[in-house]
Design a protein around this motif. Structure first.
Motif, mmCIF file in Angstrom:
data_model
loop_
_atom_site.group_PDB
_atom_site.id
_atom_site.type_symbol
_atom_site.label_atom_id
_atom_site.label_comp_id
_atom_site.label_asym_id
_atom_site.label_seq_id
_atom_site.Cartn_x
_atom_site.Cartn_y
_atom_site.Cartn_z
ATOM 1 N N LEU A 179 41.146 74.902 21.997
ATOM 2 C CA LEU A 179 40.843 76.235 21.467
ATOM 3 C C LEU A 179 39.439 76.672 21.852
ATOM 4 C CD1 LEU A 179 42.496 76.049 17.939
ATOM 5 C CD2 LEU A 179 43.252 77.389 19.911
ATOM 6 N N PHE A 180 38.500 75.741 21.870
ATOM 7 C CA PHE A 180 37.140 76.076 22.303
ATOM 8 C C PHE A 180 37.128 76.430 23.783
ATOM 9 C CE2 PHE A 180 32.556 75.398 22.832
ATOM 10 C CZ PHE A 180 32.099 76.086 21.725
ATOM 11 N N LEU A 181 37.892 75.706 24.583
ATOM 12 C CA LEU A 181 38.027 76.024 26.006
ATOM 13 C C LEU A 181 38.628 77.416 26.179
ATOM 14 C CD1 LEU A 181 38.706 73.719 28.789
ATOM 15 C CD2 LEU A 181 40.398 75.476 28.568
ATOM 16 N N LEU A 182 39.613 77.746 25.362
ATOM 17 C CA LEU A 182 40.222 79.072 25.404
ATOM 18 C C LEU A 182 39.214 80.154 25.036
ATOM 19 C CD1 LEU A 182 42.850 80.691 25.771
ATOM 20 C CD2 LEU A 182 43.278 80.351 23.338
ATOM 21 N N GLN A 183 38.317 79.852 24.108
ATOM 22 C CA GLN A 183 37.268 80.804 23.759
ATOM 23 C C GLN A 183 36.364 81.068 24.965
ATOM 24 O OE1 GLN A 183 34.849 79.629 20.444
ATOM 25 N NE2 GLN A 183 33.437 81.326 20.689
ATOM 26 N N GLY A 184 36.063 80.032 25.736
ATOM 27 C CA GLY A 184 35.262 80.219 26.950
ATOM 28 C C GLY A 184 35.978 81.076 27.974
ATOM 29 N N TRP A 233 27.620 69.972 18.052
ATOM 30 C CA TRP A 233 27.201 71.082 18.897
ATOM 31 C C TRP A 233 28.203 72.240 18.815
ATOM 32 C CZ3 TRP A 233 29.036 73.943 22.879
ATOM 33 C CH2 TRP A 233 28.124 74.763 23.526
ATOM 34 N N LEU A 234 29.505 71.927 18.842
ATOM 35 C CA LEU A 234 30.526 72.975 18.740
ATOM 36 C C LEU A 234 30.377 73.764 17.444
ATOM 37 C CD1 LEU A 234 33.804 71.179 19.890
ATOM 38 C CD2 LEU A 234 32.558 72.912 21.126
ATOM 39 N N GLY A 235 30.146 73.068 16.354
ATOM 40 C CA GLY A 235 29.968 73.740 15.070
ATOM 41 C C GLY A 235 28.739 74.626 15.061
ATOM 42 N N GLY A 236 27.628 74.119 15.616
ATOM 43 C CA GLY A 236 26.412 74.926 15.688
ATOM 44 C C GLY A 236 26.577 76.127 16.587
ATOM 45 N N ASP A 237 27.276 75.962 17.697
ATOM 46 C CA ASP A 237 27.485 77.082 18.618
ATOM 47 C C ASP A 237 28.423 78.130 18.033
ATOM 48 O OD1 ASP A 237 27.100 78.196 21.378
ATOM 49 O OD2 ASP A 237 29.289 78.004 21.375
ATOM 50 N N SER A 238 29.342 77.698 17.190
ATOM 51 C CA SER A 238 30.307 78.624 16.623
ATOM 52 C C SER A 238 29.742 79.420 15.446
ATOM 53 C CB SER A 238 31.550 77.873 16.156
ATOM 54 O OG SER A 238 32.167 77.233 17.249
ATOM 55 N N MET A 239 28.591 79.029 14.931
ATOM 56 C CA MET A 239 27.996 79.758 13.805
ATOM 57 C C MET A 239 27.681 81.187 14.230
ATOM 58 S SD MET A 239 28.069 77.936 11.356
ATOM 59 C CE MET A 239 27.530 76.656 10.341
ATOM 60 N N GLY A 240 27.910 82.098 13.357
ATOM 61 C CA GLY A 240 27.655 83.501 13.667
ATOM 62 C C GLY A 240 28.930 84.221 14.045
ATOM 63 N N GLY A 241 29.885 83.519 14.598
ATOM 64 C CA GLY A 241 31.212 84.046 14.852
ATOM 65 C C GLY A 241 31.316 85.139 15.894
ATOM 66 N N ARG A 242 30.445 85.173 16.855
ATOM 67 C CA ARG A 242 30.573 86.223 17.880
ATOM 68 C C ARG A 242 30.709 85.597 19.263
ATOM 69 N NH1 ARG A 242 26.338 87.223 21.135
ATOM 70 N NH2 ARG A 242 24.368 86.289 20.555
ATOM 71 N N ILE A 243 31.505 86.262 20.073
ATOM 72 C CA ILE A 243 31.644 85.872 21.477
ATOM 73 C C ILE A 243 30.808 86.841 22.280
ATOM 74 C CG2 ILE A 243 33.233 85.662 23.413
ATOM 75 C CD1 ILE A 243 35.418 84.956 21.463
ATOM 76 N N GLN A 244 30.046 86.342 23.203
ATOM 77 C CA GLN A 244 29.143 87.179 24.015
ATOM 78 C C GLN A 244 29.879 88.284 24.725
ATOM 79 O OE1 GLN A 244 26.167 88.568 24.677
ATOM 80 N NE2 GLN A 244 25.319 86.542 24.389
#
Length: 143
Positions: free
Chosen positions: A56-61, A132-143
């Motif tokens: 799912l994280f790969l899919l987000q990328g 790291w995944l949890g820290g990167d996902s904080m804020g909930g926005r995709i660039q």
């Protein structure tokens, strides 16, 4: 768990002809075996869950790059530095998702599970990447 002897109705061929002490030993061995199987099942479940999270994280990328096609905002290509950040974030999220997935799949192999040092290193790497995944996902926005 192993508080008493196995009942003869559950294990008639193995238990009935043995003494009470032998019956208790057989019952405890059977309990330990099922406990080990339960632990293995739980471990497999959480590894599968971890692999799904990584995918799912790969899919987000991937969504970062195909965002406009699926209703997300246009990529920031007006400014060179914003475009570099957009590309770097997309590539980084894809690579981290792929690495976590590969580490989860690799931990299922017998060669990793048989060697304590490589298994511990694998699990520590996965734990760090999940942090790291949890820290990167904080804020909930995709660039």
């Amino acid at each position: 768990f192993c508080s008493g002897p196995a009942s003869p109705s559950r294990y008639p061929a193995q238990v009935c002809s043995r003494s009470r002490t032998a019956q208790m030993a057989v019952a405890c061995c059977l309990c330990k075996r099922s406990l080990a199987q339960n632990i293995q099942s739980a471990r497999s479940f959480f590894q599968l869950l971890g692999a799904i999270v990584a995918l799912l994280f790969l899919l987000q990328g991937i969504l970062i790059f195909v965002g406009p096609a699926v209703g997300h905002a246009e990529p920031p290509l007006d400014d060179f530095w914003d475009a570099c950040h957009w590309i770097a974030e997309g590539v980084m999220v894809i690579l981290i998702g792929l690495i976590v997935f590969l580490l989860e799949v690799r931990s299922c192999s017998r060669s990793v599970a048989a060697h304590l040092a490589s298994f511990a290193a694998n699990r520590m790497g996965v734990a760090f990447l999940y942090l790291w995944l949890g820290g990167d996902s904080m804020g909930g926005r995709i660039q």
